[in-house]
Design a protein around this motif. Structure first.
Motif, PDB file in Angstrom:
ATOM      1  N   THR A 112       0.933   0.223  -8.534  1.00  0.00           N
ATOM      2  CA  THR A 112       0.579   1.625  -8.819  1.00  0.00           C
ATOM      3  C   THR A 112      -0.864   1.912  -8.445  1.00  0.00           C
ATOM      4  OG1 THR A 112       2.157   1.687 -10.653  1.00  0.00           O
ATOM      5  CG2 THR A 112       0.446   3.402 -10.619  1.00  0.00           C
ATOM      6  N   THR A 163      -1.174   2.070  -4.752  1.00  0.00           N
ATOM      7  CA  THR A 163      -0.606   3.315  -4.222  1.00  0.00           C
ATOM      8  C   THR A 163      -1.533   4.497  -4.465  1.00  0.00           C
ATOM      9  OG1 THR A 163       1.632   2.481  -4.615  1.00  0.00           O
ATOM     10  CG2 THR A 163       1.383   4.865  -4.314  1.00  0.00           C
ATOM     11  N   ILE A 164      -2.111   4.561  -5.685  1.00  0.00           N
ATOM     12  CA  ILE A 164      -3.045   5.645  -6.011  1.00  0.00           C
ATOM     13  C   ILE A 164      -4.257   5.600  -5.103  1.00  0.00           C
ATOM     14  CG2 ILE A 164      -4.636   6.502  -7.788  1.00  0.00           C
ATOM     15  CD1 ILE A 164      -2.562   5.636  -9.872  1.00  0.00           C
ATOM     16  N   GLN A 202      -4.456   4.323  -2.061  1.00  0.00           N
ATOM     17  CA  GLN A 202      -4.059   4.751  -0.712  1.00  0.00           C
ATOM     18  C   GLN A 202      -3.881   6.271  -0.638  1.00  0.00           C
ATOM     19  OE1 GLN A 202      -0.560   2.529   0.271  1.00  0.00           O
ATOM     20  NE2 GLN A 202      -1.621   0.557   0.375  1.00  0.00           N
ATOM     21  N   THR A 203      -3.272   6.830  -1.693  1.00  0.00           N
ATOM     22  CA  THR A 203      -3.069   8.285  -1.727  1.00  0.00           C
ATOM     23  C   THR A 203      -4.406   9.017  -1.761  1.00  0.00           C
ATOM     24  OG1 THR A 203      -0.983   7.987  -2.920  1.00  0.00           O
ATOM     25  CG2 THR A 203      -1.988  10.185  -2.993  1.00  0.00           C
ATOM     26  N   LEU A 224      -5.995   8.907   1.627  1.00  0.00           N
ATOM     27  CA  LEU A 224      -5.328   9.843   2.519  1.00  0.00           C
ATOM     28  C   LEU A 224      -5.744  11.275   2.220  1.00  0.00           C
ATOM     29  CD1 LEU A 224      -3.240  10.425   4.718  1.00  0.00           C
ATOM     30  CD2 LEU A 224      -1.458  10.446   2.937  1.00  0.00           C
ATOM     31  N   TYR A 225      -5.868  11.590   0.904  1.00  0.00           N
ATOM     32  CA  TYR A 225      -6.284  12.940   0.495  1.00  0.00           C
ATOM     33  C   TYR A 225      -7.679  13.256   1.036  1.00  0.00           C
ATOM     34  CZ  TYR A 225      -8.125  16.627  -2.493  1.00  0.00           C
ATOM     35  OH  TYR A 225      -8.719  17.770  -2.947  1.00  0.00           O
ATOM     36  N   THR A 280      -7.595  13.773   4.757  1.00  0.00           N
ATOM     37  CA  THR A 280      -6.997  15.077   5.075  1.00  0.00           C
ATOM     38  C   THR A 280      -7.967  16.206   4.792  1.00  0.00           C
ATOM     39  OG1 THR A 280      -4.802  14.206   4.533  1.00  0.00           O
ATOM     40  CG2 THR A 280      -5.043  16.607   4.625  1.00  0.00           C
TER      41      THR A 280
END
Length: 355
Positions: A69, A72-73, A75-76, A79-80, A83
């Motif tokens: 978890t 994943t957080i 990596q997210t 990515l945010y 972006t």
């Protein structure tokens, strides 16, 4: 690790009631016969070991889940951020691209004016002061970019109809960054009244007066755009949503074309101190204030000279304001022009600019 430690603490707390129940049963239950039930006693440690093993396995699974978890957080989040940075870059590029035509056009304007003598900038306005000296006359040009409609207003002398004051007095009283004289006037019984149609705060001071002879109305609408011309009925002017404005004569340029200057104004006086206001196609304002040592027609500029200069500068609309001893330009607290009266003349209306 903080997340994992938190999960471990959670499972320990979750299983605590179970251990507490086992201990309570052991203490409060019936007396155990250690002789008759040896097998049952022997099996209890094994069960407890099995429970601990199950709990340990669960904690290991929770730790793996937590690690996944967290990864994943992370990596997210990465990515945010990527972006967001990309979108910010795209928006900035779009802004820069959109601003290029405006910037190019402004450079063309400035190239015909030279280097600013002084500049005032704020988030509401940009004021650039230039010297004007084509050889036949001398004076100043003030280029104005209004970023907010309320960065410019028209004032009455002493804030009353029939009152008058110098441009410097008006600038000082209102705390303005710059100011010029505005419309014409007529004297009566010791008072000085604005000429013809005059508006303040969207209201007519003396009602609407249809344009006659060569008089025009010039002012600003509620969006901070220069408006002007001859109006033969009130509805024509009201459609432009004027906020304020004054009257004088004559119009020099209309929609990028030279107008016919009335014969009287070509020669009477021939030369004079002048104040002219106009606008470019991007709605920037241009103001010319020309010096002269009197009003006898021997010094200053002719209207034809100013008309040609403004036309060559790419000005779209231009209006001659009151001139002679009324011409005045105050910038950054200083009187910039040389008043032909030897001092500033009190007049009833002024255009002021604010930081």
């Amino acid at each position: 690790m903080n997340v994992i430690k938190g999960i471990n603490r959670f499972f320990l707390l979750a299983t605590a009631p179970l251990f507490g129940l086992l201990i309570a049963l052991a203490l409060s239950g019936p007396e155990i016969d250690w002789i008759n039930e040896p097998d049952q006693i022997a099996s209890d440690p094994l069960a407890i070991d099995q429970n601990f093993e199950a709990i340990s396995t669960g904690l290991q699974q929770a730790e793996e889940t937590a690690k996944y978890t967290v990864s994943t957080i992370r990596q997210t989040a990465e990515l945010y951020h990527k972006t967001t940075n990309t979108m910010t870059s795209i928006v900035q590029t779009a802004k820069n691209t959109a601003a290029k035509p405006e910037s190019i056009y402004n450079r063309r304007i400035t190239a015909k004016l030279g280097t600013p003598k002084e500049t005032i900038k704020s988030d509401r306005i940009i004021l650039e002061l230039y010297k004007v000296n084509p050889g036949n006359y001398k004076g100043y040009a003030l280029k104005v970019k209004l970023k907010s409609p309320d960065a410019m207003k028209m004032t009455l002398g002493g804030d009353k109809l029939g009152g008058s004051e110098t441009t410097k007095q008006a600038v000082s009283r209102y705390g303005a960054a710059a100011g010029i004289n505005a419309g014409g006037f007529a004297d009566s019984k010791g008072k000085r009244y604005p000429l013809s149609t005059t508006m303040m705060n969207g209201k007519y001071l003396n009602g609407f007066e249809a344009s006659y002879k060569d008089l025009f109305f010039v002012g600003m609408n509620k969006n901070g755009k220069l408006i002007g011309g001859k109006f033969h009925n009130k509805e024509e002017l009201d459609k432009l949503e004027p906020s304020y404005g004054a009257s004088f004569v004559p119009i020099l340029l209309k929609n990028g074309q030279k107008t016919t200057i009335p014969l009287k104004w070509q020669t009477s006086p021939l030369r004079a101190p002048r104040t002219v206001i106009g606008n470019y196609k991007d709605d920037q304002l241009i103001i010319l204030v020309i010096d002269g040592y009197d009003e006898n027609g021997n010094s200053g500029a002719t209207l034809q000279e100013l008309q040609s200069k403004l036309f060559n500068m790419g000005v779209v609309n231009a209006y001659n304001l009151d001139g002679g001893g009324s011409s005045s330009l105050v910038f950054n607290g200083k009187v910039i022009n040389t008043p032909s009266d030897g001092q500033l003349r009190p007049v009833p209306t002024h255009f002021l600019f604010f930081k």
